[in-house]
Structures are given as C-alpha cells and as structure tokens.
Enzyme design. Structure first.
Site, PDB file in Angstrom:
ATOM      1  N   HIS A 360     -21.286  40.865 -10.438  1.00 47.98           N
ATOM      2  CA  HIS A 360     -21.808  42.223 -10.634  1.00 47.98           C
ATOM      3  C   HIS A 360     -20.684  43.171 -11.039  1.00 47.98           C
ATOM      4  O   HIS A 360     -20.758  43.855 -12.067  1.00 47.98           O
ATOM      5  CB  HIS A 360     -22.463  42.708  -9.333  1.00 47.98           C
ATOM      6  CG  HIS A 360     -23.007  44.099  -9.428  1.00 47.98           C
ATOM      7  ND1 HIS A 360     -24.339  44.373  -9.679  1.00 47.98           N
ATOM      8  CD2 HIS A 360     -22.387  45.298  -9.325  1.00 47.98           C
ATOM      9  CE1 HIS A 360     -24.504  45.685  -9.723  1.00 47.98           C
ATOM     10  NE2 HIS A 360     -23.347  46.273  -9.498  1.00 47.98           N
ATOM     11  N   GLU A 361     -19.600  43.159 -10.264  1.00 44.40           N
ATOM     12  CA  GLU A 361     -18.490  44.090 -10.567  1.00 44.40           C
ATOM     13  C   GLU A 361     -17.872  43.766 -11.916  1.00 44.40           C
ATOM     14  O   GLU A 361     -17.534  44.656 -12.698  1.00 44.40           O
ATOM     15  CB  GLU A 361     -17.424  44.019  -9.471  1.00 44.40           C
ATOM     16  CG  GLU A 361     -17.898  44.414  -8.085  1.00 44.40           C
ATOM     17  CD  GLU A 361     -18.681  45.715  -8.051  1.00 44.40           C
ATOM     18  OE1 GLU A 361     -19.587  45.841  -7.223  1.00 44.40           O
ATOM     19  OE2 GLU A 361     -18.432  46.600  -8.898  1.00 44.40           O
ATOM     20  N   HIS A 490     -23.671  55.100  -0.082  1.00 47.62           N
ATOM     21  CA  HIS A 490     -23.888  55.930  -1.269  1.00 47.62           C
ATOM     22  C   HIS A 490     -24.197  57.372  -0.925  1.00 47.62           C
ATOM     23  O   HIS A 490     -24.021  58.252  -1.773  1.00 47.62           O
ATOM     24  CB  HIS A 490     -24.996  55.315  -2.109  1.00 47.62           C
ATOM     25  CG  HIS A 490     -24.646  53.943  -2.564  1.00 47.62           C
ATOM     26  ND1 HIS A 490     -24.605  52.870  -1.693  1.00 47.62           N
ATOM     27  CD2 HIS A 490     -24.274  53.456  -3.753  1.00 47.62           C
ATOM     28  CE1 HIS A 490     -24.227  51.796  -2.354  1.00 47.62           C
ATOM     29  NE2 HIS A 490     -24.016  52.117  -3.593  1.00 47.62           N
TER      30      HIS A 490
HETATM   31  C1  LIG Z   1     -15.746  53.690  -9.645  1.00 47.92           C
HETATM   32  C2  LIG Z   1     -17.151  53.297  -9.349  1.00 47.92           C
HETATM   33  O1  LIG Z   1     -17.766  53.779  -8.424  1.00 47.92           O
HETATM   34  N1  LIG Z   1     -17.726  52.380 -10.176  1.00 47.92           N
HETATM   35  C3  LIG Z   1     -19.100  51.946  -9.970  1.00 47.92           C
HETATM   36  C4  LIG Z   1     -19.607  51.234 -11.216  1.00 47.92           C
HETATM   37  C5  LIG Z   1     -19.828  52.253 -12.324  1.00 47.92           C
HETATM   38  O2  LIG Z   1     -20.645  53.152 -12.091  1.00 47.92           O
HETATM   39  O3  LIG Z   1     -19.178  52.128 -13.378  1.00 47.92           O
HETATM   40  C6  LIG Z   1     -19.117  50.949  -8.811  1.00 47.92           C
HETATM   41  O4  LIG Z   1     -18.386  49.999  -8.855  1.00 47.92           O
HETATM   42  N2  LIG Z   1     -19.974  51.181  -7.797  1.00 47.92           N
HETATM   43  C7  LIG Z   1     -19.977  50.343  -6.606  1.00 47.92           C
HETATM   44  C8  LIG Z   1     -21.267  49.537  -6.448  1.00 47.92           C
HETATM   45  C9  LIG Z   1     -21.017  48.413  -5.433  1.00 47.92           C
HETATM   46  C10 LIG Z   1     -22.268  47.620  -4.991  1.00 47.92           C
HETATM   47  C11 LIG Z   1     -23.378  48.514  -4.513  1.00 47.92           C
HETATM   48  O5  LIG Z   1     -23.138  49.562  -3.981  1.00 47.92           O
HETATM   49  N3  LIG Z   1     -24.629  48.028  -4.668  1.00 47.92           N
HETATM   50  C12 LIG Z   1     -25.746  48.783  -4.070  1.00 47.92           C
HETATM   51  C13 LIG Z   1     -27.095  48.382  -4.659  1.00 47.92           C
HETATM   52  C14 LIG Z   1     -27.232  47.010  -5.167  1.00 47.92           C
HETATM   53  C15 LIG Z   1     -27.935  46.077  -4.425  1.00 47.92           C
HETATM   54  C16 LIG Z   1     -28.161  44.813  -4.936  1.00 47.92           C
HETATM   55  C17 LIG Z   1     -27.672  44.465  -6.202  1.00 47.92           C
HETATM   56  O6  LIG Z   1     -27.924  43.253  -6.734  1.00 47.92           O
HETATM   57  C18 LIG Z   1     -26.933  45.388  -6.935  1.00 47.92           C
HETATM   58  C19 LIG Z   1     -26.715  46.657  -6.419  1.00 47.92           C
HETATM   59  C20 LIG Z   1     -25.763  48.552  -2.554  1.00 47.92           C
HETATM   60  O7  LIG Z   1     -24.986  47.688  -2.108  1.00 47.92           O
HETATM   61  O8  LIG Z   1     -26.515  49.254  -1.889  1.00 47.92           O
HETATM   62  C21 LIG Z   1     -21.871  46.731  -3.817  1.00 47.92           C
HETATM   63  C22 LIG Z   1     -21.941  45.317  -4.303  1.00 47.92           C
HETATM   64  C23 LIG Z   1     -22.925  45.340  -5.468  1.00 47.92           C
HETATM   65  C24 LIG Z   1     -22.748  46.681  -6.084  1.00 47.92           C
HETATM   66  C25 LIG Z   1     -21.661  48.957  -7.794  1.00 47.92           C
HETATM   67  O9  LIG Z   1     -20.940  48.117  -8.325  1.00 47.92           O
HETATM   68  O10 LIG Z   1     -22.733  49.354  -8.314  1.00 47.92           O
HETATM   69 ZN   LIG Z   2     -23.000  48.224  -9.904  1.00 48.62          ZN
END
Ligand SMILES: CC(=O)N[C@@H](CC(=O)O)C(=O)NC[C@H](CC1(C(=O)N[C@@H](Cc2ccc(O)cc2)C(=O)O)CCCC1)C(=O)O
Ligand SMILES: [Zn+2]
Length: 600
Positions: A360-361, A490
């Site tokens: 994902h990242e 978040h």
């Molecule tokens: C500098 C900055 O902030 N950069 C942004 C990217 C950008 O905007 O350019 C970023 O890295 N945001 C972090 C965030 C992390 C994660 C997340 O928070 N996921 C949500 C929801 C979810 C749930 C299931 C799924 O399959 C996918 C997502 C949660 O865990 O609730 C945790 C691990 C997965 C993704 C992300 O990567 O989206």
């Molecule tokens: Zn993401």
C-alpha cells in the site's frame, strides 16, 4: 474592438502567468522540501526540538510562502484564462487552506495537531490483567496484538478501554479548539466550513450523495457478512450474551477499531478444514525481514514496467520501529517534492498485515514517482480517493493464490470452490468490513465542522454512527467524558478519511480495467496483473496526470465510465455473496440503528 483588445490583454497575461509559474514552481520545491523534511524529522524522532523546527518551517515559512504566492497569483485575471491547465493550476495555488490563518493562529493549529499526534503516538496502557511485570504497553504492536490474538474477555476489555482512556480521552478540548481554527481558515477562503473545503477536492456537487448511494448499494452485502460473523462470534463466546438488537461487541473483531476483521478469519472460514490464507507463518518460516518484504513489493511494481524505488528511498526510509526513540509508528509514504527523495516510514513486523501495508505505502510512492514532473500543485491524486485506490491496487493482485504461489508463499492452497470461498472471505474481512467504517468517520467529522454536532455530543454522535453503520457497540459504557474519535489516528492527525471509502469502491473499477488490459480470463477475484506491461501502461497513464485533469475524465480514460460504481466490487465478491445468503437463510440479519440500551 474592445473584445479583441480584452482577449489580447488576457493573452499577454497568460504568457506573463506562465513565466511567473516557472519561477513559482522552482521556489515552491524548496519550501515544500524543507517543510516536509522537518515534518519527517519530527515524525521519526518525537523531540520538542524537532517539533519546534517542524512548526516553524511549516508555519512561518511554507504557510507564508503559500499565502504570499496566492496574493501574487490573484493579480492575474486567471479566472478568464483560456488555457484550461493554466487556469487549473492558478485555482489550486490560490486555494491555500489553513495557510490563510494569521501566524499566531497557524502556529496554534500546528501545535495542537502535533500535540494530539504525540499523545496518540506515545500513549501506553498499564495494569494488564495477569501481568505482574508492571509494564505499560503502546498501541503498536502490543495493544493491537492483544485485540488481534486474545480470546480472553478481560484482556480484550483492558486493551480496548485502556487505549481509549490513554489516547482520545485526553484530547476533546484540544480537538474543539483545533476545529474552530480549521473552520476559521475555511471561512476566510470562502468555504462554509472545513468539511465543505475538504469535499471541494472531489470537484462534484453530488459527491456526498454519490457516497451515500454507493454505501446503500453495498449495505445488503455488509449486512450478510455481519450476520454470519455475529453468529460465529456468539458461538465462540457462549458466555457473552450479545444484545437482541443485533449489534456485535466492538472488541471481538480482531482490530482496535473493528475496521478490518482478518484476525478472526480462523473463526469464520467457510471451509475450516482447508488451510488458511494467512501467509504469516510462511513469511516467518522463510526468514522474511522487513527489507525482504520491501524488495518483493518493489519487484511487483517493476514487473508491471513501472518505476523502481530510487536509491534515496532505500537509504532514507524508516522501515522498522527504532529501539532508541519515540516515533509516529502509523505507516506513511512521503513525497519530498524535489523529484528525487521519496520515503516510507513504518514499524514493520513480519506478518501478512504488514506485507499488505508495505504494498500500500509503496503504491503511494509509485504515484509520486509517476507524477513527479508535474507542476507542484498537480503532484497529488486525481482526487484523494485515487491515491488510496492506487495504493491498494497492488494488494488485489498480490493477495491472490496465483501471485502468492508464484513467489513461493502459498505452498498448500487447495484450489477448489471451497478454497476459493476461503480466499474471498479473507478479502471481504478486510475490504468489505471496512466500508461502513470508511464511510462514517467523515460523516461524523463533517457534522462537527458544520456545527451540527456540538462538543457536548462528540462521543454520543460518534457511537450513534458506529452502531448505525457498523452494527457494533461499545463493550464498556461510554459517556461524554470519553472522546473515542480521538483514539483513531486520522482524527487527531487531521487526515481526511472519506478517501478510503472512495478507494474501497473504485479500486475494483481500476482492477477490472487492468485485468482486461492484461488479457485476464479468470474470475475478477482471481486476477493477478503482476508481469503485465499492458496493465502497467494503463496504470502509468492514470498516475502521470496527477491532479492536472479532473478525476471523472481520468476514470473515464481507464474504465470507460466517469462515475464511481460498486458494480465491479459486487461482481468480485459474487460467489461469497451467494454463499452468505444461503448460510444466513432463516437467520437474523441486520441490527437496530440505535445503540443497545445502556451502552451510552
Ligand atoms: C505523508 C502522508 O501522510 N502520506 C499519506 C499518503 C498520501 O496521502 O500521499 C500516508 O501515507 N498516509 C498514511 C496511511 C497509512 C494507512 C492508513 O492509515 N490506512 C487507513 C485506512 C485503510 C484501511 C485499509 C486499507 O486497505 C487501506 C487504508 C487506516 O489504517 O485506518 C495505514 C496502513 C495502510 C494505510 C496511508 O497510507 O493511507
Ligand atoms: Zn494510503
């Protein structure tokens, strides 16, 4: 004559504007880079010193630069420009969000943001049942681990309640002040409130309604999954009498927020006699490390003909939790806006969850790499949901038995209809269980921003949403002395969330188009696009445009439609939907909208 003269003036100012933009973009890269680097330094070493630098570089420098440039940009008659791209870039440069606050207000807002994030990232819970060590435990990996693995109701309740007491409960006053500052900025910029500003990124007057329609289309499927899981959990915890009104206790679903249910896959597997889909044991057996997971993920993107992770990525990313300092463990991908430096920060441990998160990242990083030559204000997703859908798209391929077998991580998958159902159930436990959660977070926040939810109702409105949309309820009675929204990263971190709901719908539209390009003949849920340069080419075309083209056009180019649709998601899960309907025949499906009596 006048008309000719006027258009001539516009032509001159468009030429002038282009010159101004070139200089703006050079300057902007410097400010964006320095602010991002300072923010990275704080996130990877939570010291007051790093915080001070981050706030000053963010607030004094980048925010002032943004504000100054917006004023300069507004000297051009950009709204009359004939060049659509030029007009679009100016509209983004002049829409500056919180940067329009005074230095004092902006610094206060940044400080509140980082204070709440620090509380969240350093919170620990003590007095674990049957634990005389006197130790106190953080969310990652300990409290998450208890919720994921324990079946001891005392332990589960300790972790669930303890986390909320140590994180969200300390934040409501800060959050209330934070909201007032966000709204102040939104109003300066001509928006009703901060929710109106956030929704503007989707460039659609029907966006809110479209999301609701998508949720209503999916809801019957979610209700079937919920009913099946509820029945299995009741069997697993016979001593715990679930409420008659149909809600599931929130601490039994294997995740601190009940947003993904994979950790209870073993309780709900359709064909329990067949092996699990969880590759964690295989990863451990094959001595996988965080780095090896990253390298495998990089291989996937390269196999599509996309851009490999550049050298600085491998040198500067933080891929495991450091032993010697406090960091923000919540995974994230970073664009440093200098077209060279891109990093991931995460506290990887070797299991399937982190295997997926790494893809994902890295999906975010791939998007950054693909649009890095765009002007800086176009270096984001076509809309925020696109960025999250692209981040998730790899997982739809790398989770398939086909892919896992091809990399030797799925030795004993039984490929028959039952095995296929086990696979689909595992996918639904992360992707479908998530939908109501992804939908409701910003429903709550938009109402807080609009003032519809006053401070005195923060927590009751939060749980009304949780009970209504997710069909879960709090195992420990809640009150307005709690602030459970703050126990979800978040909210204190102020990262909008509807993007994840959008992503969980459109990623299936993307996957359907990619599988077609790859010449896939298997069912959609068994399509693995790894190795397909044709699929990679489609993805690259979508990503390189960044935010330069309105998202409906970008979606149309890839999928043939300019509307979000849940049809591909429903097609993907069809075998499971049919199976669940049979399994739930004659059983109770659904739950009361209101929380069970006594829970609030
Ligand atoms: C500098 C900055 O902030 N950069 C942004 C990217 C950008 O905007 O350019 C970023 O890295 N945001 C972090 C965030 C992390 C994660 C997340 O928070 N996921 C949500 C929801 C979810 C749930 C299931 C799924 O399959 C996918 C997502 C949660 O865990 O609730 C945790 C691990 C997965 C993704 C992300 O990567 O989206
Ligand atoms: Zn993401």
């Amino acid at each position: 004559l006048f008309f000719v003269a006027e258009s001539a003036i516009i032509q001159i100012s468009e030429a002038e504007a282009k010159k101004w933009l070139n200089k703006y973009n050079v300057d902007a890269e410097k400010y964006f880079f320095e602010a991002t680097e300072a923010d990275w330094n704080y996130n990877t070493n939570l010291t007051d010193y790093n915080l001070a630098i981050s706030v000053s570089l963010f607030s004094n420098d980048l925010a002032n630069f943004t504000e100054t440039k917006a004023k300069e940009a507004n000297k051009f008659a950009w709204k009359n420009f004939t060049d659509e791209l030029l007009k679009r870039e100016f509209s983004k440069i002049t829409d500056i969000g919180p940067a329009s606050l005074s230095d004092k207000d902006f610094q206060r807002m940044s400080t509140l943001n980082s204070d709440m994030t620090k509380i969240y990232s350093t919170a620990k819970v003590c007095n674990k049942p049957n634990d005389s060590s006197g130790k106190c435990y953080p969310l990652d990996p300990d409290l998450s681990g208890v919720i994921a693995k324990s079946n001891d109701l005392d332990e589960l309740t300790w972790a669930w309640k303890g986390w909320r007491d140590a994180s969200g409960k300390l934040m409501p006053d800060m959050y209330e002040e934070f909201v007032s500052l966000l709204n102040k900025a939104a109003k300066i910029n001509g928006y009703e409130d901060n929710g109106d500003y956030w929704r503007s990124w989707y460039e659609s007057p029907t966006f809110r309604k479209d999301c609701e329609d998508l949720w209503l289309e999916i809801k019957p499927f979610y209700e079937q999954l919920h009913a099946y899981v509820r029945r299995k959990l009741q069997q697993k915890y016979p001593k715990l009498s679930f409420p008659k009104d149909g809600h599931i206790p929130a601490h039994l679903l294997g995740n601190m927020w009940a947003q993904a249910w994979n950790n209870i896959e073993y309780m709900v597997r359709p064909a329990p006699d067949l092996p699990s889909m969880d590759i964690t044991d295989e990863l451990v057996k094959q001595n996988y490390t965080a780095l090896k997971i990253f390298q495998l993920s990089d291989q996937f993107f390269k196999s599509l003909g996309l851009i490999p992770m550049p050298e600085p990525f491998w040198q500067k990313s933080m891929i495991v939790k450091p032993a010697d300092r406090d960091v923000v463990c919540h995974a994230s991908a970073w664009d440093f806006y200098n077209r060279k430096d891109f990093r991931i920060k995460q506290c990887t441990t070797v299991n399937m969850g982190w295997f997926m998160t790494t893809h994902h990242e890295m999906g975010h990083i791939e998007y950054y790499l693909q649009y890095k030559e765009q002007p800086i204000n176009f270096r984001s997703g076509a809309n925020p949901g696109f960025h999250e859908a692209i981040a998730d798209i790899a997982s739809l391929s790398v989770a398939t038995p086909e892919y896992l077998k091809s990399v030797g991580l799925l030795p004993n998958f039984v490929d028959n209809p039952s095995g296929d159902l086990n696979f689909l159930m595992n996918q639904a436990l992360s992707k479908v269980a998530f939908l109501p959660f992804g939908y409701m977070i910003d429903q709550w926040r938009w109402d807080v921003f609009s003032g519809q939810t006053p401070r005195s109702q923060y927590n009751s409105k939060w749980w009304q949403n949780r009970c209504k949309y997710q069909g879960i309820y709090p195992p420990v009675k809640r009150s307005e002395f709690d602030f459970d929204a703050g126990s979800k990263f978040h909210v204190p971190n102020n990262t909008p969330y509807i993007r994840y709901f959008v992503a969980h719908i459109i990623q299936y539209q993307f996957q359907e188009a990619l599988c077609k390009a790859a010449g896939n003949t298997r069912p959609l849920h068994r399509c693995n696009v790894a190795g397909s340069k044709e699929a990679g080419k489609k993805l690259s075309e979508l990503m390189t445009s960044g935010a330069s083209i309105p998202w409906p056009k970008v979606l149309q180019k890839l999928t043939g439609t300019d509307k979000m649709s849940a049809k591909p998601l429903m097609a993907y899960f069809k075998p499971l939907i049919d199976w669940l309907k049979k399994e739930n025949q004659g059983q109770k499906v659904g739950w009361d909208e209101k929380c069970p009596p006594g829970s609030l």
